[in-house]
Write an enzyme that holds these catalytic residues in place. Structure first.
Site, PDB file in Angstrom:
ATOM      1  N   ASP A   1     -59.723  30.399  -5.097  1.00  0.00           N
ATOM      2  CA  ASP A   1     -59.694  31.726  -4.450  1.00  0.00           C
ATOM      3  C   ASP A   1     -61.050  32.441  -4.355  1.00  0.00           C
ATOM      4  O   ASP A   1     -61.147  33.633  -4.690  1.00  0.00           O
ATOM      5  CB  ASP A   1     -58.696  32.645  -5.182  1.00  0.00           C
ATOM      6  CG  ASP A   1     -57.282  32.096  -5.174  1.00  0.00           C
ATOM      7  OD1 ASP A   1     -57.033  31.058  -4.531  1.00  0.00           O
ATOM      8  OD2 ASP A   1     -56.402  32.704  -5.822  1.00  0.00           O
TER       9      ASP A   1
ATOM     10  N   ASP B   1     -55.534  32.219  -1.646  1.00  0.00           N
ATOM     11  CA  ASP B   1     -54.382  33.106  -1.666  1.00  0.00           C
ATOM     12  C   ASP B   1     -54.053  33.387  -0.199  1.00  0.00           C
ATOM     13  O   ASP B   1     -54.964  33.674   0.587  1.00  0.00           O
ATOM     14  CB  ASP B   1     -54.773  34.408  -2.383  1.00  0.00           C
ATOM     15  CG  ASP B   1     -53.873  34.733  -3.550  1.00  0.00           C
ATOM     16  OD1 ASP B   1     -53.097  33.860  -3.978  1.00  0.00           O
ATOM     17  OD2 ASP B   1     -53.958  35.865  -4.052  1.00  0.00           O
TER      18      ASP B   1
ATOM     19  N   HIS C   1     -51.178  35.450   1.665  1.00  0.00           N
ATOM     20  CA  HIS C   1     -49.960  36.263   1.625  1.00  0.00           C
ATOM     21  C   HIS C   1     -49.557  36.810   2.990  1.00  0.00           C
ATOM     22  O   HIS C   1     -50.415  37.273   3.745  1.00  0.00           O
ATOM     23  CB  HIS C   1     -50.170  37.464   0.700  1.00  0.00           C
ATOM     24  CG  HIS C   1     -50.458  37.110  -0.718  1.00  0.00           C
ATOM     25  ND1 HIS C   1     -49.650  36.279  -1.457  1.00  0.00           N
ATOM     26  CD2 HIS C   1     -51.468  37.480  -1.548  1.00  0.00           C
ATOM     27  CE1 HIS C   1     -50.146  36.162  -2.679  1.00  0.00           C
ATOM     28  NE2 HIS C   1     -51.257  36.873  -2.759  1.00  0.00           N
TER      29      HIS C   1
ATOM     30  N   HIS D   1     -45.566  40.904   1.521  1.00  0.00           N
ATOM     31  CA  HIS D   1     -45.405  40.166   0.264  1.00  0.00           C
ATOM     32  C   HIS D   1     -44.872  41.070  -0.848  1.00  0.00           C
ATOM     33  O   HIS D   1     -45.274  42.222  -0.978  1.00  0.00           O
ATOM     34  CB  HIS D   1     -46.735  39.533  -0.161  1.00  0.00           C
ATOM     35  CG  HIS D   1     -46.545  38.427  -1.147  1.00  0.00           C
ATOM     36  ND1 HIS D   1     -46.586  38.624  -2.508  1.00  0.00           N
ATOM     37  CD2 HIS D   1     -46.266  37.113  -0.970  1.00  0.00           C
ATOM     38  CE1 HIS D   1     -46.360  37.480  -3.125  1.00  0.00           C
ATOM     39  NE2 HIS D   1     -46.161  36.542  -2.216  1.00  0.00           N
TER      40      HIS D   1
ATOM     41  N   HIS E   1     -53.957  42.233  -0.473  1.00  0.00           N
ATOM     42  CA  HIS E   1     -55.132  41.349  -0.528  1.00  0.00           C
ATOM     43  C   HIS E   1     -54.787  40.002   0.090  1.00  0.00           C
ATOM     44  O   HIS E   1     -53.638  39.576   0.076  1.00  0.00           O
ATOM     45  CB  HIS E   1     -55.618  41.159  -1.972  1.00  0.00           C
ATOM     46  CG  HIS E   1     -54.614  40.470  -2.853  1.00  0.00           C
ATOM     47  ND1 HIS E   1     -53.543  41.132  -3.426  1.00  0.00           N
ATOM     48  CD2 HIS E   1     -54.505  39.175  -3.248  1.00  0.00           C
ATOM     49  CE1 HIS E   1     -52.831  40.269  -4.126  1.00  0.00           C
ATOM     50  NE2 HIS E   1     -53.383  39.065  -4.038  1.00  0.00           N
TER      51      HIS E   1
ATOM     52  N   LYS F   1     -51.673  29.210  -1.228  1.00  0.00           N
ATOM     53  CA  LYS F   1     -50.599  29.610  -2.141  1.00  0.00           C
ATOM     54  C   LYS F   1     -50.227  31.060  -1.904  1.00  0.00           C
ATOM     55  O   LYS F   1     -51.009  31.828  -1.355  1.00  0.00           O
ATOM     56  CB  LYS F   1     -51.029  29.391  -3.594  1.00  0.00           C
ATOM     57  CG  LYS F   1     -52.277  30.147  -3.996  1.00  0.00           C
ATOM     58  CD  LYS F   1     -52.824  29.643  -5.316  1.00  0.00           C
ATOM     59  CE  LYS F   1     -54.034  30.426  -5.764  1.00  0.00           C
ATOM     60  NZ  LYS F   1     -53.795  31.827  -6.067  1.00  0.00           N
TER      61      LYS F   1
ATOM     62  N   CYS G   1     -55.540  33.858 -11.650  1.00  0.00           N
ATOM     63  CA  CYS G   1     -55.300  32.613 -10.907  1.00  0.00           C
ATOM     64  C   CYS G   1     -55.981  31.402 -11.542  1.00  0.00           C
ATOM     65  O   CYS G   1     -55.411  30.313 -11.576  1.00  0.00           O
ATOM     66  CB  CYS G   1     -55.696  32.784  -9.448  1.00  0.00           C
ATOM     67  SG  CYS G   1     -54.617  33.968  -8.605  1.00  0.00           S
TER      68      CYS G   1
END
Length: 196
Positions: A8, A46, A48, A52, A81, A106, A151
């Protein structure tokens, strides 16, 4: 197979981003420096959707960093984010990406948060990363990225469960909460993780 996993390294986790890690941008030059030393470089993002479940903005009367029970799980609510397709979801523009062979995304399921590069937080869905690395003959990996205490930490825990040996590149890893990460470091070292 000398393997590097970059977790990330995205703009929203850098200074000025939606969920900024202090001095997060300082890891980029070191990541660039070490990448050519590896046979395999893999990165995560990341990723999203705007709606989310982990975003505080999607819960009435909740603010970022508050906790809420959702479907039997204690969820930390975050500032928006790394929204799919937004600038903040992109890698830092100074990070070299030509060495990265594959990117694993993810957190795309709107109903489940996903810290680890291997599984969602409920451990119901695999990203496929473990199988990919095992197919490549990877037994040991070096991990770095953001945020160290979230993470990166959960990625390390799952990597150990999957049977990988793990080393952490400290110069290329920054935490949202450094004190918490220092405590996690002691725990991880006791489990055989090496901090370089």
């Amino acid at each position: 197979m000398k393997t590097l996993l970059i977790v990330d390294a995205q703009l929203d986790f850098m200074p000025g981003g939606g969920l900024a890690v202090e001095n997060g941008d300082q890891i980029v030059s070191y990541i660039n420096l070490v990448q050519p030393q590896y046979n395999l470089v893999v990165a995560t993002q990341d990723w999203h959707p705007q709606h989310h479940i982990s975003f505080a903005s999607n819960h009435d009367n909740y603010k970022p960093f508050q906790k809420k029970d959702i479907d039997g799980y204690r969820q930390t609510l975050w500032p928006d984010h790394c929204v799919q397709g937004d600038k903040g979801a992109e890698f830092h523009p100074n990070m070299r990406t030509n060495c990265i062979e594959t990117i694993f995304r993810k957190g795309a399921d709107p109903k489940i948060d996903s810290y680890s590069a291997f599984y969602d937080n409920h451990h119901t869905k695999s990203t496929g990363l473990a199988g990919y690395l095992k197919d490549k003959g990877c037994k040991t990996m070096d991990i770095c990225g953001l945020a160290g205490d979230i993470c990166v930490y959960f990625t390390i825990k799952d990597a150990l469960t999957e049977g990988f040996q793990v080393r952490v590149l400290e110069k290329a890893t920054k935490a949202l909460d450094q004190e918490k990460f220092d405590q996690q470091k002691e725990e991880l070292e006791a489990e055989g993780v090496v901090f370089l």
